[in-house]
Design a protein around this motif. Structure first.
Motif, PDB file in Angstrom:
ATOM      1  N   THR A 114       2.253 -26.414  70.233  1.00  0.00           N
ATOM      2  CA  THR A 114       3.257 -25.601  70.935  1.00  0.00           C
ATOM      3  C   THR A 114       3.238 -25.881  72.433  1.00  0.00           C
ATOM      4  O   THR A 114       4.290 -25.874  73.089  1.00  0.00           O
ATOM      5  CB  THR A 114       3.016 -24.109  70.671  1.00  0.00           C
ATOM      6  OG1 THR A 114       1.630 -23.787  70.906  1.00  0.00           O
ATOM      7  CG2 THR A 114       3.374 -23.742  69.240  1.00  0.00           C
ATOM      8  N   LEU A 115       2.057 -26.137  73.008  1.00  0.00           N
ATOM      9  CA  LEU A 115       1.992 -26.497  74.417  1.00  0.00           C
ATOM     10  C   LEU A 115       2.717 -27.820  74.665  1.00  0.00           C
ATOM     11  O   LEU A 115       3.468 -27.963  75.638  1.00  0.00           O
ATOM     12  CB  LEU A 115       0.544 -26.603  74.874  1.00  0.00           C
ATOM     13  CG  LEU A 115       0.319 -27.039  76.329  1.00  0.00           C
ATOM     14  CD1 LEU A 115       0.995 -26.078  77.298  1.00  0.00           C
ATOM     15  CD2 LEU A 115      -1.172 -27.147  76.632  1.00  0.00           C
ATOM     16  N   LEU A 116       2.519 -28.776  73.768  1.00  0.00           N
ATOM     17  CA  LEU A 116       3.223 -30.050  73.892  1.00  0.00           C
ATOM     18  C   LEU A 116       4.727 -29.840  73.785  1.00  0.00           C
ATOM     19  O   LEU A 116       5.513 -30.459  74.519  1.00  0.00           O
ATOM     20  CB  LEU A 116       2.741 -31.015  72.812  1.00  0.00           C
ATOM     21  CG  LEU A 116       3.329 -32.429  72.838  1.00  0.00           C
ATOM     22  CD1 LEU A 116       3.013 -33.119  74.154  1.00  0.00           C
ATOM     23  CD2 LEU A 116       2.812 -33.244  71.656  1.00  0.00           C
ATOM     24  N   ALA A 117       5.144 -28.943  72.891  1.00  0.00           N
ATOM     25  CA  ALA A 117       6.568 -28.643  72.765  1.00  0.00           C
ATOM     26  C   ALA A 117       7.115 -28.029  74.048  1.00  0.00           C
ATOM     27  O   ALA A 117       8.224 -28.361  74.489  1.00  0.00           O
ATOM     28  CB  ALA A 117       6.799 -27.697  71.579  1.00  0.00           C
ATOM     29  N   PHE A 118       6.336 -27.115  74.672  1.00  0.00           N
ATOM     30  CA  PHE A 118       6.750 -26.532  75.947  1.00  0.00           C
ATOM     31  C   PHE A 118       6.955 -27.627  76.992  1.00  0.00           C
ATOM     32  O   PHE A 118       7.935 -27.627  77.750  1.00  0.00           O
ATOM     33  CB  PHE A 118       5.687 -25.551  76.448  1.00  0.00           C
ATOM     34  CG  PHE A 118       5.671 -24.243  75.725  1.00  0.00           C
ATOM     35  CD1 PHE A 118       6.698 -23.865  74.887  1.00  0.00           C
ATOM     36  CD2 PHE A 118       4.603 -23.369  75.882  1.00  0.00           C
ATOM     37  CE1 PHE A 118       6.679 -22.649  74.213  1.00  0.00           C
ATOM     38  CE2 PHE A 118       4.567 -22.159  75.221  1.00  0.00           C
ATOM     39  CZ  PHE A 118       5.611 -21.796  74.381  1.00  0.00           C
ATOM     40  N   LEU A 119       6.021 -28.568  77.055  1.00  0.00           N
ATOM     41  CA  LEU A 119       6.110 -29.640  78.048  1.00  0.00           C
ATOM     42  C   LEU A 119       7.339 -30.511  77.821  1.00  0.00           C
ATOM     43  O   LEU A 119       8.037 -30.876  78.768  1.00  0.00           O
ATOM     44  CB  LEU A 119       4.840 -30.491  78.003  1.00  0.00           C
ATOM     45  CG  LEU A 119       3.551 -29.806  78.466  1.00  0.00           C
ATOM     46  CD1 LEU A 119       2.352 -30.727  78.256  1.00  0.00           C
ATOM     47  CD2 LEU A 119       3.654 -29.395  79.926  1.00  0.00           C
ATOM     48  N   VAL A 120       7.609 -30.841  76.549  1.00  0.00           N
ATOM     49  CA  VAL A 120       8.770 -31.671  76.246  1.00  0.00           C
ATOM     50  C   VAL A 120      10.055 -30.958  76.644  1.00  0.00           C
ATOM     51  O   VAL A 120      10.940 -31.534  77.292  1.00  0.00           O
ATOM     52  CB  VAL A 120       8.786 -32.036  74.751  1.00  0.00           C
ATOM     53  CG1 VAL A 120      10.114 -32.691  74.364  1.00  0.00           C
ATOM     54  CG2 VAL A 120       7.622 -32.958  74.411  1.00  0.00           C
ATOM     55  N   VAL A 121      10.165 -29.679  76.265  1.00  0.00           N
ATOM     56  CA  VAL A 121      11.356 -28.902  76.622  1.00  0.00           C
ATOM     57  C   VAL A 121      11.495 -28.813  78.139  1.00  0.00           C
ATOM     58  O   VAL A 121      12.591 -28.940  78.693  1.00  0.00           O
ATOM     59  CB  VAL A 121      11.294 -27.501  75.988  1.00  0.00           C
ATOM     60  CG1 VAL A 121      12.408 -26.609  76.540  1.00  0.00           C
ATOM     61  CG2 VAL A 121      11.388 -27.602  74.476  1.00  0.00           C
ATOM     62  N   ASP A 122      10.361 -28.606  78.834  1.00  0.00           N
ATOM     63  CA  ASP A 122      10.407 -28.484  80.283  1.00  0.00           C
ATOM     64  C   ASP A 122      10.875 -29.790  80.935  1.00  0.00           C
ATOM     65  O   ASP A 122      11.702 -29.780  81.855  1.00  0.00           O
ATOM     66  CB  ASP A 122       9.023 -28.109  80.801  1.00  0.00           C
ATOM     67  CG  ASP A 122       9.043 -27.705  82.266  1.00  0.00           C
ATOM     68  OD1 ASP A 122       9.902 -26.902  82.647  1.00  0.00           O
ATOM     69  OD2 ASP A 122       8.203 -28.212  83.023  1.00  0.00           O
ATOM     70  N   VAL A 123      10.355 -30.921  80.443  1.00  0.00           N
ATOM     71  CA  VAL A 123      10.750 -32.211  81.007  1.00  0.00           C
ATOM     72  C   VAL A 123      12.229 -32.479  80.740  1.00  0.00           C
ATOM     73  O   VAL A 123      12.973 -32.902  81.634  1.00  0.00           O
ATOM     74  CB  VAL A 123       9.880 -33.342  80.421  1.00  0.00           C
ATOM     75  CG1 VAL A 123      10.446 -34.705  80.790  1.00  0.00           C
ATOM     76  CG2 VAL A 123       8.450 -33.212  80.929  1.00  0.00           C
ATOM     77  N   VAL A 124      12.682 -32.238  79.523  1.00  0.00           N
ATOM     78  CA  VAL A 124      14.087 -32.473  79.182  1.00  0.00           C
ATOM     79  C   VAL A 124      14.991 -31.579  80.011  1.00  0.00           C
ATOM     80  O   VAL A 124      16.026 -32.020  80.537  1.00  0.00           O
ATOM     81  CB  VAL A 124      14.316 -32.249  77.678  1.00  0.00           C
ATOM     82  CG1 VAL A 124      15.806 -32.276  77.349  1.00  0.00           C
ATOM     83  CG2 VAL A 124      13.578 -33.300  76.867  1.00  0.00           C
ATOM     84  N   THR A 125      14.603 -30.312  80.158  1.00  0.00           N
ATOM     85  CA  THR A 125      15.404 -29.390  80.967  1.00  0.00           C
ATOM     86  C   THR A 125      15.492 -29.869  82.410  1.00  0.00           C
ATOM     87  O   THR A 125      16.562 -29.827  83.043  1.00  0.00           O
ATOM     88  CB  THR A 125      14.804 -27.978  80.918  1.00  0.00           C
ATOM     89  OG1 THR A 125      14.730 -27.543  79.567  1.00  0.00           O
ATOM     90  CG2 THR A 125      15.652 -26.999  81.719  1.00  0.00           C
ATOM     91  N   GLY A 126      14.360 -30.345  82.948  1.00  0.00           N
ATOM     92  CA  GLY A 126      14.366 -30.840  84.313  1.00  0.00           C
ATOM     93  C   GLY A 126      15.268 -32.055  84.494  1.00  0.00           C
ATOM     94  O   GLY A 126      16.003 -32.164  85.485  1.00  0.00           O
TER      95      GLY A 126
END
Length: 483
Positions: free
Chosen positions: A461-473
């Motif tokens: 889930t932490l990895l998923a948060f990071l992916v979503v955060d990078v894509v959003t950025g």
């Protein structure tokens, strides 16, 4: 502690295109703020469900008495109980189906004796017949699961998986995996804030600021309540993870490596040639459903003899008697006292000779096995009786309030000026990791990777948060460039 942020992210976010500030320990705080915010926003719904279902499950002993009191309690406490063999005979006369799996003696004078039957059509469940120990009259029967009533079983499964099977168990593991992260992160942010005399006082850490208004007041309620609940929440997180699907497997590997499992009871009778799958498991009497033919019931008098032998060996209180699995195996008599001080001694008994052939004592359990066993009982609310239930209920209600205040802070920070209105506040500034000192990164990244291995659901889930955060950025950056 779902969204404790010491500063308003709208005021602290750098302007678009601005270079990040130099590396400092304030960067660690900024990273914690962002992690705490996103984890709180996305994990709080899981925590709310776990808190609500756990709150209901906490009071299953009282609910059981309310719903099944006729079966669980006697009409009148007598002077002396009837022989156990007579009680078993009465249960089998009323319910001749299946095979006799085990018998559990009453925990209290007003409780009934439980005669457990293995019935093939019930699968892994059993039929438990409740007998008045003073009159040997059958009070009723229920379909039970490992000794739990239908109501307790249903509520337990609701808390564990929302009745969605293995897929549903992920919700509980997500909640347990992130709960300790939110608690520890929230404590660091709240206790480490450095503005004003109140922030550095014990009173300021433990009590909300009644003089504050708006988002500052909500934040102080959220954080101060979290401080009071911290130990309870950390306990629930740790004990919940020990029997979760993925983290629980890692915990089992730790017990294997540290030789921290409970000692097995040797049920092979002396001089017997061999015993396939000897009944060292305390639930061995419930195995073997669906066979071609039911084995003959053991003589009820043998239960009486096994009980007398176990009592002579020092096993007091409530005990469960499980017949031998085969001719080469001994009977198992296990204490079932879950309320502190607990009693979990077990003996293997040869009722024909009236001898104890093996013994495992609670005092001999490894420390990890003891902590695991006691942690489970405390998590379920039975270790300290009604006091345990009250504490769990307070922690569950407090967690619900903390999550509510976290979402309220998010809503209170929303832009309200014309042209900037939004449903919720802006997230903390992106790019905080670039302000973290290199030594902290060198230590932190491997530590997070190790945590992700030990707690796989947390890592994924932490990895998923990071992916979503990078894509959003990237999306926001593209839109800004186009504009």
């Amino acid at each position: 502690m779902s969204a404790t942020i010491d500063q308003d992210p709208q005021r602290t976010a750098p302007a678009a295109g601005a270079a990040p500030a130099g590396r400092s320990w304030q960067g660690v705080r900024a990273l914690l703020v962002r992690l705490h915010f996103y984890a709180g926003v996305f994990v709080a719904p899981f925590l709310l469900v776990a808190a609500l279902t756990g709150l209901v499950y906490t009071f299953t002993p009282q609910l059981d008495q309310l719903v099944y009191g006729d079966q669980l309690r006697v009409e009148r406490v007598g002077d002396r109980p009837r022989p156990l063999s007579e009680q078993i005979a009465a249960a089998r006369a009323a319910h001749p189906e299946g095979g006799l799996a085990s018998v559990t003696t009453p925990a209290e004078p007003e409780d009934t004796t439980r005669v457990v039957l293995s019935v093939p059509e019930l699968g892994e469940k059993q039929r438990t017949v409740f007998v008045d120990p003073y009159t040997a009259k059958v009070r009723g029967d229920l379909t039970t699961s490992w000794g739990s009533t239908p109501l307790t079983t249903w509520l337990d499964e609701l808390h564990r998986s929302l009745h969605l099977g293995e897929a549903g168990r992920l919700y509980a593991e997500v909640a347990a995996s992130w709960l300790w992260v939110l608690v520890v992160g929230g404590l660091v942010l709240w206790l480490g804030r450095g503005r004003g005399r109140r922030a550095r006082s014990v009173r300021g850490a433990l009590l909300p600021d009644r003089a504050a208004r708006g988002v500052r007041r909500t934040r102080s309620l959220h954080a101060a309540t979290g401080v009071w609940l911290a130990l309870g929440l950390l306990f629930l997180s740790a004990t919940g993870l020990t029997w979760s699907t993925y983290a629980g497997e890692r915990f089992g590997q730790l017990l294997d490596a540290a030789e921290g499992h409970a000692p097995e009871l040797d049920t092979l009778l002396p001089g017997a040639p061999s015993a396939p799958e000897a009944g060292g498991d305390e639930h061995a009497g419930h195995a073997g459903h669906g066979g071609a033919a039911e084995p003959a019931d053991p003589d009820p008098a043998a239960f009486e003899a096994a009980l007398a032998t176990a009592r002579g060996a020092g096993l007091g209180g409530r005990v469960e008697l499980t017949p031998a699995a085969d001719a080469s195996s001994a009977w198992v008599v296990a204490q079932k006292d879950d309320v502190w001080p607990v009693h979990y001694d077990r003996v293997a008994v040869d009722p024909a000779k009236g001898e104890v052939t093996a013994h495992t004592r609670w005092a001999e359990y490894p420390l990890l096995a003891k902590l695991s066993k006691l942690g489970v009982q405390g998590h379920m609310g039975v270790l300290f009786g009604i006091a345990n239930q009250i504490v769990l209920a307070v922690v569950a209600l407090g967690l619900i309030l903390v999550a509510f205040w976290g979402y309220r802070m998010w809503w209170q920070r929303r832009p309200t000026r014309e042209g900037r209105a939004a449903l919720a506040g802006r997230a903390p500034a992106r790019g905080a990791w670039r302000r973290v000192p290199l030594p902290a990164l060198l230590v932190g990244v491997p530590a997070v990777a190790l945590l992700g291995w030990a707690l796989p659901v947390l890592g994924c889930t932490l990895l998923a948060f990071l992916v979503v955060d990078v894509v959003t950025g990237l999306v926001q950056r593209t839109r800004t460039a186009r504009a």
